[in-house]
Design an enzyme around this catalytic site. Sequence first.
Site, PDB file in Angstrom:
ATOM      1  N   GLU A  93      -7.909   8.193   6.173  1.00 18.33           N
ATOM      2  CA  GLU A  93      -8.300   8.520   7.557  1.00 18.33           C
ATOM      3  C   GLU A  93      -8.741  10.078   7.617  1.00 18.33           C
ATOM      4  OE1 GLU A  93      -5.158   8.166  10.263  1.00 18.33           O
ATOM      5  OE2 GLU A  93      -4.961   6.077  10.151  1.00 18.33           O
TER       6      GLU A  93
ATOM      7  N   HIS B 168      -3.323  11.194   1.057  1.00 13.50           N
ATOM      8  CA  HIS B 168      -2.676  10.573   2.244  1.00 13.50           C
ATOM      9  C   HIS B 168      -2.251  12.107   2.813  1.00 13.50           C
ATOM     10  CE1 HIS B 168      -1.324   7.073   4.819  1.00 13.50           C
ATOM     11  NE2 HIS B 168      -1.042   8.248   5.716  1.00 13.50           N
TER      12      HIS B 168
ATOM     13  N   TYR C 140      -5.236   1.004  15.349  1.00  9.60           N
ATOM     14  CA  TYR C 140      -4.059   0.642  16.087  1.00  9.60           C
ATOM     15  C   TYR C 140      -4.319   0.342  17.795  1.00  9.60           C
ATOM     16  CZ  TYR C 140      -1.553   3.040  12.158  1.00  9.60           C
ATOM     17  OH  TYR C 140      -0.988   3.279  11.077  1.00  9.60           O
TER      18      TYR C 140
ATOM     19  N   ARG D 190       0.839  -1.187   0.089  1.00  3.99           N
ATOM     20  CA  ARG D 190       0.041   0.103  -0.040  1.00  3.99           C
ATOM     21  C   ARG D 190       0.767   1.464   0.122  1.00  3.99           C
ATOM     22  NH1 ARG D 190      -3.519   2.936   4.717  1.00  3.99           N
ATOM     23  NH2 ARG D 190      -4.173   4.513   3.227  1.00  3.99           N
TER      24      ARG D 190
ATOM     25  N   ASN E   8      -8.181   1.606   9.169  1.00  2.52           N
ATOM     26  CA  ASN E   8      -6.838   1.655   9.985  1.00  2.52           C
ATOM     27  C   ASN E   8      -7.210   1.533  11.480  1.00  2.52           C
ATOM     28  OD1 ASN E   8      -5.775   2.385   7.383  1.00  2.52           O
ATOM     29  ND2 ASN E   8      -5.361   4.307   7.860  1.00  2.52           N
TER      30      ASN E   8
ATOM     31  N   GLU F 281      -4.121  -0.256   7.771  1.00  2.00           N
ATOM     32  CA  GLU F 281      -2.987   0.051   8.618  1.00  2.00           C
ATOM     33  C   GLU F 281      -3.371  -0.600  10.181  1.00  2.00           C
ATOM     34  OE1 GLU F 281      -2.036   4.221   9.248  1.00  2.00           O
ATOM     35  OE2 GLU F 281      -2.253   4.451   6.892  1.00  2.00           O
TER      36      GLU F 281
END
Length: 1577
Positions: free
Chosen positions: A1199, A1154, A1339, A1109, A1337, A1402
């Site tokens: 995002e 991005h 985390y 990516r 994404n 991500e």
Amino acid sequence: DIPTSHSRYRNGLRTSCLTTYCETWSNFANMFSPERDAFLIKSFPIGFQWATSSESFKVEGGWLEGGKGETIWDRFGHENKVFDNQTADLACDSYHKVDYDVYLLRGLQVNTYQFSISWARIFPSGNRDSHSEKGALYYDKLIDALIESGIQPVITLYHWDLPQALQDKGGWTSAFIVEAFKDYADFCFSRFGDKVKTWNTFSSPWVVSHAGYGTGEHPPEVKDYVVASYQATHNMLKAHAEAWHVYNDKYRKTQGGEVGIALNSDWAEPMNSSRAEDIVAADRYLQFMLGWFAHPIFVNGDYPATLKTQIEQKINKCPLSVPAKLPVFTPEERQRIKGTADFFGLNHYTSRLVSHSDGGCTPGPQGVGDFQAHVDPSWPSTASDWIYSAPWGLRRLLNYISTEYLTVTKVPIHITGNGMPTDYSGDTLNDTQRVQYMNSYINEALKAILDDGVHLQRFTVQSLMDGFEGQQGYSQRFGLHHVNFEDPMRSRTPKQSAYFYAQVIKQNGFSSNKVPVFRGEEMQLTHRLTALSPSEVPSKSKVVWEKFSHQSKFQRKMFHHGTFEQGFSWGVSSSAYQIEGAWNTDGKGPSVWDTFTQNLGGVAANANGDVACDSYNRLEEDLYMLRALKVKSYRFSLSWSRIFPDGRRASLNQKGVDYYNRLIDGLMRYNITPMVTLYNWDLPQALQNLSGWDNVDMIDFFNEFCDFCFATFGDRVKFWMTFNQPHTIAWSGYGLGKIPPSVKDPGVAPYRVAHNLIKAHATVYHTYDDKYRKTQGGLVSIVLNADWVEPENVKVPREVVAADRALQFQLGWFAHPIFKTGDYPDAMKWQVANKSELQDLQETRLPSFTEKEKNFIKGTADVFCVNHYTTKIVGHVAARLSPPSYQSDRDVSEIEEPNSPTTAIGGQRAVEWGLRRLLNWIKEEYGDPEIYITENGVATDDNVDDTERVFYYKTYIDEALKAHNLDGVKVKGYIATSLMDSFAWLSGYTVNFGLHHVNFDDPNRPRTPKRSALYYHQIMKDNGFPLPDDEKVLYGQFPEAFNWSTASAAFQIEGGWRADGKGLSIWDKFSHTPDKTYDGHNGDIACDSYNKIDKDVEVLRKLKVTHYRLSVSWPRVLPDGTNNNINEAGLNYYHRLLDALEAANIQPQVTLYHWDLPQALENVGGWLNETIVQRYRDYADVLFSRLGNRVKFWITLNEPYIVANLGYGYGSFAPGVTGKHYIAAHNLIKAHAEAWHLYNDKYRATQGGLISITVNSDWAEPRNKYIQADVDAVDRYLQFFLGWFAHPIFNGDYPEVMRTIIRQRSLAAGLPESRLPEFTPEEIKRIKGTHDFFGLNHYCSVLYLTNADLMSNPKSRAAAAMADRTWPETGSPWLRITPFGIRKLLKHIKDEYGNPPIYITENGVSESGVVDLNDVHRKYYYENYINQALKAVILDGVDLRGYTAWSLMDNFEWAAGYSERFGLFYVNHSDPALPRIPKNSASRYATIINCNGFPDPALGPHECLNLEPAAVPVLPPNMVEFLGLKLTPHDAEVGLYVTFAFLLVGALGMIFVVYQLLKTRKNSKAALAETVKLQRM
């Protein structure tokens, strides 16, 4: 005395009685009030069942949780028809508080709990096809929790809360309801019947018919006593019968339970017993109330003849306005209804005086029944205008039921509800009226059993806690426990009635039978401690620092799952002065703490322990808490001055002894081991007047006291502790003088006092050993306190010696004599002796033991007991010599550990990892003894919602578990400090240590369980922290063709910021603006990927990824942001990259945007200017047309939440705009939609790719799972975070909660409209569905909570995020390692957005600081996150298609610059070549990819695990180690020069000093010679 006014008895009346009622009444009619009200002091039969109750809609709340349907009571409340417009939406929040409710039940010690199921929670529409599994799971959880606590569940299937959907079809007046109820009952029997053995079909159905369908006072508000009320009864009776037959036919044989019905009835007493018509009227009253339901079920399947006759007469009398139409049962129905009960359930609250009256043609019971109901004004009233206390009515009613209904169907009676309400204001906790009510009513039930032979099996007090009382809302309180409806926690506090009921249950009635004799279980010594050699200086135990101090933060903080050994001792603690109060009650003598506090000195707010928690008078309340906690042991201390008021045996106070006997017996009754501290600082003042512990005579005085205690209590007490924290006594009491007896003599007295304490302890130990051990079989020890101490620099030997010395001075002062040699540690003796000599003293200030004393002292402890709270950082210091002081004798500096949370007490930070190290030090230093942690807890200033205490126990107990499981330390017990808030010594009542909150402003000192009490109970129940099922590894593979990827982004890696015509981006400008990025870092070069395609693809090959990516730099392709100027050189870079990927058989996943917006577009407003939508579409068109034949996976935006919120909201990211986030987001969403439609309309047919958006989201858990507000906050969080962008694209428009809240807050702030822009209907339609997959994404996870402080902020969500302290930290402050969250988030997306194909685009973790290629934390992160993703696929059915690791290599991490490193490959930015060096995690990720998941090791080694051997990662050649640091050669060179310079300056300084000394010495010699010369002369 004469009979009561309404019971005047006429001779001869008995002979004329032809009815059961008349016979029953006449049996009691001539009782005089003393006989009637005489109290029966006897016990109920063995096996009698004691219960309390609740009802679903009154307590559960959670009215929309888990898909619950609306009930008629929900509708009623929402239409503002309840007192003060209250609703049952939250009620007691029992939906989230199963643990709390069962906690209360354990405290009450009931053996049965009756509750109702919410039909609408199980079947939201009322029918099986709407079954809600979440609703059923709630009741599963409740039932399991009850059974686990030894409490039998009794379920009521219907308590008034009909699903509104069924009422909309006619409810109980429609015939269909019978079959619907039967099906609902069938489900409940099948689902819960294996565990539930007693069922009530209905509770108080008369109220449903009367108030719901007759008067209309209750929902569904049908006012029709002519037809509807009777029809409702008719259908409920048939429904009951059908449910009974379902159970009887399908379940009874296998489940073995019983089914009955709970009918409500008053007792009816003739208003005038001399009037026969009043007697008959009273009979009719009961037939119209009780017989209406009981007669069909228990007698003949039909309504009572009295009822039918009365209605028939009224129909004949009132042909034009018939007041009642009674349905008729068919013969088949009568047969089916008759006998359908295994017990007779009775709800009874009050009585009525009934008189005959002509009701005319008026509908309703009194009109049709020709009676009037009254109350005697002498009967005590309650908060309800229909409940008056007339206890004797219960006995009569029970006799009546037994005779009238149970001669044909011989079944027992269960009292299924009895109680009274108090008002919601006033002294709600001291409910003496309820106590009197219960006392009288329960005693009447006892009379019915013992005197009248009534077969009564159960008594149920209504209710467990205050709740939503129908029309009266929360204005009337029936509960044994007070519920604070103003508190989001809905905290529950026992009332005095709860303690009364617990006493009745304990005695099984009212008998004053002798308390059984208890004897404690012997605790034999497992081994005698052997004599140990003296500790060296420093001690060999310094290995603990060598073992642990080099741990990384990840290793140190990693949570350990496991359990302690069976038989582990879990307990709580208190001490006499802190809780007992009654300072001068029943002959108690004053203690030094009484004197100290009453002189108003030294204690916060001049507090004292005169009353404290009043435990001396509230023993049963303390036992209630201990039962509820279900602890195995309770540590408490004896008040010396309560037993011996002046400290000597001659002053023995028997009442004090009696108190402790009651306490110990109470503990033994509930299998709680008493752990008794003989001395916890409260010396009798009479002994202090003799100099206290500074007087050697105290040794004998103390031994005398202990000898008495062993003799008196030792048959039950098997665990004794002589002193609690003698260090505190000696130093704080006699050195600093901060605590009583306030002696300030820091250099000498502490040592003398400690000397006496040690000898006193040894004397007491030998007394027990010689006189009592053989017969009593107990253990004796001493409780020592110790902080852990960590050296300032563990690599410096002198600092380690200082840390060891600090421990020897604190812990070793007492432990070394007792556990090792009988003498003080050498480090201490040497240090004090040298200090004393330097102070010109003739001998050391530290007393010495004789050899005989040493032999007497050593080995005088059976186990090692330690109190621990915090950790300090220490270093060596040359302390001052004057004045002499124990403190300065140590030569130690001491500071707080700076990186740990503070607590309510200064200097006492929560440093959990210190406990494990301390336990290991004790193991090494004192011969591996058995260790009991006898105090551990934290001071807070909160009340019941004590999250900080939960974290404290979670982390500290886990460290003890690590010591036990991983290090082999013999940890045998853990005592939490403390049972309840109490007098906290010098802090008074300003801080709280308790698991229970105590209200010290209330004279009753009510105790309320905190959240930590529930948490600690769970730890004890689990015996530690067993690995949860959802954290166990799942072995298996992902689907074939699963996409394995890693990622980067243009600005973060490319560099070449002005190369080949690239335009400026907003991040170019932002990173070149001072103070915007860490240390001024920028992306000018970054990883230089613009010039290193071959290097990037080379490392991609090593990872074995199938995809890569990447993002395209918009200003590299379109320098001014428009398609007027296409930069071919920029496009050529991406063509070359795609060529290299294709050659490596790696497929590209391309992100269009991005975050690196062309600055030229930002100059005209950027994402705030709606023209950006077209500019973005044009840009996308260029990429689709030029690259689309090679790219089959497109991501429009990465995002957008970060772009909008950080870039245009907070301004912490480029372009640094504030307060415009909603506008930016609006345009981002529209831009995405246009790009999607462009691809769909123009390119999809020929290129055949996929296109969607990537949104980011944390997962959120409620900070407190017991609070509805925190649960709601989590939903808001996800909607504001994930839903902000996903909802418009997948569901259409912004989430409703987001639109509502932002609009409300905008208007509240005075704005004319919402700050959230609105989409037009056309825009909604165009945006919805613009996705081919869900790009995610993720985390980490957060804990989310409602924050009242943020309520007034119009821009706030009124909520806040925090982290669990056990979640491992990373290199980014916002990122904690929380693998569980990814699975839950994936499941949420599946459920919320229609199970779309999901690509994790991500997922990764950072580090910061010193470079370490052995990135253990990242390996752990990927293994666990990916495994949780696998569970989402296999166990949850999530359609996950791919996984992307962030990031390929360390790169520019936006505002954090290069300080945070996420890469699988390390990039050395100090080397111009910027080499990519694999970290260990790269190999692990490659293995997971190669295996496409996790092969089961049980099947043997899998070939996929055999990767090509990779070179061992090493630091780049331009990195060197210098003084333990990894530095570039340049930095090391500078360091070397600086070090050399310091050495040179130091050497020159030493030369100068030596020169001066020599010069001084020479001058001194000359002066001396001159003096001698003069003397000679």
